[in-house]
Write an enzyme that holds these catalytic residues in place. Structure first.
Site, PDB file in Angstrom:
ATOM      1  N   LEU A 160       0.832  -1.154   0.162  1.00 19.50           N
ATOM      2  CA  LEU A 160      -0.065   0.052  -0.023  1.00 19.50           C
ATOM      3  C   LEU A 160       1.014   1.255   0.013  1.00 19.50           C
ATOM      4  O   LEU A 160       0.991   1.943   1.131  1.00 19.50           O
ATOM      5  CB  LEU A 160      -1.005   0.092   1.272  1.00 19.50           C
ATOM      6  CG  LEU A 160      -2.364   0.653   1.177  1.00 19.50           C
ATOM      7  CD1 LEU A 160      -3.121   0.206  -0.124  1.00 19.50           C
ATOM      8  CD2 LEU A 160      -3.126   0.264   2.335  1.00 19.50           C
ATOM      9  N   HIS A 161       1.487   1.585  -1.228  1.00 17.17           N
ATOM     10  CA  HIS A 161       2.251   2.597  -1.275  1.00 17.17           C
ATOM     11  C   HIS A 161       1.685   3.857  -1.594  1.00 17.17           C
ATOM     12  O   HIS A 161       0.593   3.765  -1.576  1.00 17.17           O
ATOM     13  CB  HIS A 161       3.748   2.234  -2.241  1.00 17.17           C
ATOM     14  CG  HIS A 161       3.062   2.055  -3.314  1.00 17.17           C
ATOM     15  ND1 HIS A 161       3.415   3.061  -4.562  1.00 17.17           N
ATOM     16  CD2 HIS A 161       2.862   0.861  -4.267  1.00 17.17           C
ATOM     17  CE1 HIS A 161       2.958   2.616  -5.813  1.00 17.17           C
ATOM     18  NE2 HIS A 161       2.852   1.160  -5.467  1.00 17.17           N
ATOM     19  N   ALA A 162       2.361   5.101  -1.986  1.00 19.33           N
ATOM     20  CA  ALA A 162       1.637   6.090  -2.174  1.00 19.33           C
ATOM     21  C   ALA A 162       0.580   6.062  -3.122  1.00 19.33           C
ATOM     22  O   ALA A 162      -0.663   6.487  -2.846  1.00 19.33           O
ATOM     23  CB  ALA A 162       2.638   7.290  -2.545  1.00 19.33           C
TER      24      ALA A 162
END
Lengths: 541, 88
Positions: B13-15
């Site tokens: 769940l990155h940017a």
């Protein structure tokens, strides 16, 4: 985990506070308490800053859209835009304003620190790097917040930076900063001299701290022992408070020496004078009832200007000092751009590029090289002569001819201005060669002023600002005392007064020596005046 | 209401996926929370979602409460399960 270390030099005092770490382009973030009636106004400032930051981001995004190279950047900016409207950012910041009764910048800092902390604990390197986005959004918001105010707001932190200029130290002091640490700098660094003058606690020469400290860390500065302690334990903080109390008690006990009455009771006849550079410093000098200003360093006005200050600009600066001292004597040292201040010296030197500035065109050498500079400064100083008791001091003298040449220009200026009374003209003894020919110099000078800092530096060939060799800077080297004795003997033989104005004047270990030598005055940072007055009093009993 | 999802895409769940999640969450009026272990954060806060540090294989619980809570839960679960259109 706590970490401790040693700095090269300190300006006195013990403090404990959180850190603001400044990179060269960073601004100091104001931190102060507010009353409940200002909560809404602070929240409104926050919302305004968010609106302004969002608008500027929108504009950047529009400008980049369709640009072939913007593909990677656009999602980042859109992420930032989303963060600006983040409900948590809004809630937490606004809640901190109220719960902690603090200004919005400080509340925002706390809020961001919370997020950043969460990132610092992550293992996933890829996710961890998103910390940078939050920091960039924070910077953007702070930029607009601080743009709204424009005025200097107080700060309750210890400011840590690579280096500080003297005027930055004065600004920190005005803002009420708790303390400062300069990563660079050695003994006698210019910023330190000013810090002692205004009484701001700080350390210089603390590179180890610079690499270890981050924004928001708690830091203890012991500028009495030149040590620091990062992220102290509760026990260590308690110990710091004990030390603070002991120091406070010691200063309290010195307060009885804050009046001149104690000098009059003494038989040594030594006057205590202050070294100053900024008008702000005379508050403390007057509070401690010094007998006058023994060394007014006139460089500052020149250092901060892009062009040479005019006669009128100089006059205003000098006049403020003369008025502040209310008739007490002031010794103006003519312009001396030391080697440590050369970065600013283009305005004097033009294309001159000395191989070795410490041995180059400084002090009286430059004044005689640029006669207009000398004459303008003398005019500006002497125009104050009717309103105070002023004398002039010639820096970096090595030969009697230099003093006579300055006197000739001074007499011309005196006549131009129609001054009746003669102005006294003194000679700095700060080069070994000057001490060796002190008898010649005494015959053309009205007084001597022994600049111990440069005298030690030139006698031992040690740059006191260079942390690699500063351990060799030892004022107790016998050669130093020998040269001082020669200068004092020559002055007394020719019946002229002699002042000691370097850091030795503020050294308790030297007080007895100066009493024995029968010097006429000791001139020092105001913060040392009480200590030395007590020492003189103790010695005479 | 609540539902469980497992992060599918490789980078977690990155940017960008977080931003997609938050953008979708903000379209609903109901309260939305995301839980990982004992940490519960605001599902409409990008900063808070990022601090969950949810990598591939992480189990999250999505909690919705209020107007259109069911639609919100379904839409958000579907987005996570789709892997945000990234490499799985």
């Amino acid at each position: 985990m706590s970490l401790q270390g040693q700095a090269v030099t300190g300006s006195g005092g013990i403090v404990c506070a959180t850190v603001q770490k400044l990179d060269s382009q960073d601004q100091i973030i104001p931190e102060y308490s507010i009353h409940a009636q200002r909560f809404d106004a602070e929240k409104k400032r926050f919302l305004n800053a968010v609106a302004q930051a969002s608008q500027s981001l929108q504009e950047e995004i529009s400008a980049l859209q369709g640009h072939p190279h913007a593909k990677g950047l656009l999602p980042v900016l859109e992420t930032h835009l989303m963060m600006l409207s983040d409900p948590e950012l809004h809630d937490i910041t606004q809640r901190f304003i109220e719960d902690k009764s603090i200004n919005v910048e400080w509340a925002l800092k706390f809020c961001l620190a919370g997020f950043v902390q969460a990132f610092a604990e992550m293992d996933n390197v890829y996710l961890k790097s998103r910390q940078a986005d939050i920091e960039q959004v924070g910077k953007r918001l702070l930029h607009y917040l601080m743009d709204q105010t424009k005025v200097d707001e107080p700060v309750h932190a210890i400011i840590v930076a690579q280096d500080f200029s003297p005027s930055e130290i004065v600004r920190l002091w005005r803002l009420g900063a708790v303390g400062f640490v300069a990563a660079q700098g050695g003994k006698g660094s210019h910023a330190m001299i000013v810090a002692r003058g205004v009484g701001l606690t700080g350390l210089a020469g603390a590179q180890t701290l610079w690499s270890a400290v981050k924004d928001g860390d708690k830091l203890i500065l012991d500028a009495e022992n030149n040590t620091w302690l990062l992220n102290p334990s509760q026990e260590q903080e308690q110990h710091c408070q004990d030390l603070q109390k002991a120091l406070h008690d010691k200063q309290e006990s010195l307060q009885s020496y804050a009046t001149q009455a104690t000098s009059r009771e003494r038989s040594d006849g030594i006057s205590l004078l202050a070294n100053v550079e900024f008008v702000e410093e005379i508050t403390l000098a007057n509070q401690y009832e010094v007998d006058g200003i023994g060394l007014f360093r006139t460089e500052f006005l020149f250092m901060q200007s892009a062009a040479l200050p005019t006669e009128d600009e100089q006059y205003d600066y000098y006049h403020a000092m003369v008025q502040g001292m209310n008739g007490k004597p002031i010794t103006f040292r003519l312009l001396d751009v030391g080697a440590d201040k050369l970065a600013h010296a283009r305005i004097f030197f033009g294309d001159y590029d000395g191989e070795n500035p410490a041995l180059g065109l400084r002090g009286v050498r430059m004044l005689l090289h640029k006669p207009n500079l000398l004459k303008t400064q003398l005019r500006a100083i002497l125009r104050c002569a009717d309103e105070g008791d002023i004398s002039i001091l010639v820096p970096m003298v090595v030969a009697a001819e230099e003093v006579s040449a300055v006197r000739q220009v001074m007499v011309e200026v005196q006549q131009e201005l129609g001054l009746k009374s003669d102005i006294t003209l003194g000679c700095m003894i700060e080069v070994p060669g000057a001490a060796l020919v002190a008898d010649d110099l005494a015959q053309v000078s009205d007084f001597f002023s022994i600049g111990s800092n440069d005298l030690v530096q030139y006698t031992l060939a040690v740059d006191r600002a260079d942390e690699h060799v500063s351990y060799l800077y030892d004022a107790n080297h016998p050669a130093v005392k020998c040269l001082i004795q020669m200068a004092v003997d020559a002055a007394q033989k020719n019946d002229i007064p002699v002042i000691v104005c370097g850091e030795l004047a503020a050294s308790k270990a030297w007080t007895q020596t100066f009493v024995d030598m029968k010097v006429d005055a000791l001139s020092m940072a105001s913060s040392s005046v009480l200590t030395i007055r007590k020492q003189l009093s103790d010695l005479s009993n | 209401m609540q539902g469980h999802v497992v992060i599918q895409n490789k980078l977690g769940l990155h940017a960008r996926p977080s931003a997609q999640f938050v953008a979708l969450a903000r379209q609903f009026a109901c309260d939305i929370q995301v839980q990982r272990l004992d940490i519960i954060v605001n599902g409409k806060s990008l900063m808070a979602i990022l601090t969950l540090a949810a990598s591939q294989g992480t189990l999250l619980t999505i909690i919705t409460k209020g107007q259109h809570e069911q639609e919100a839960l379904q839409a958000l679960c579907a987005l996570v399960n789709s892997g945000f259109g990234e490499a799985l």
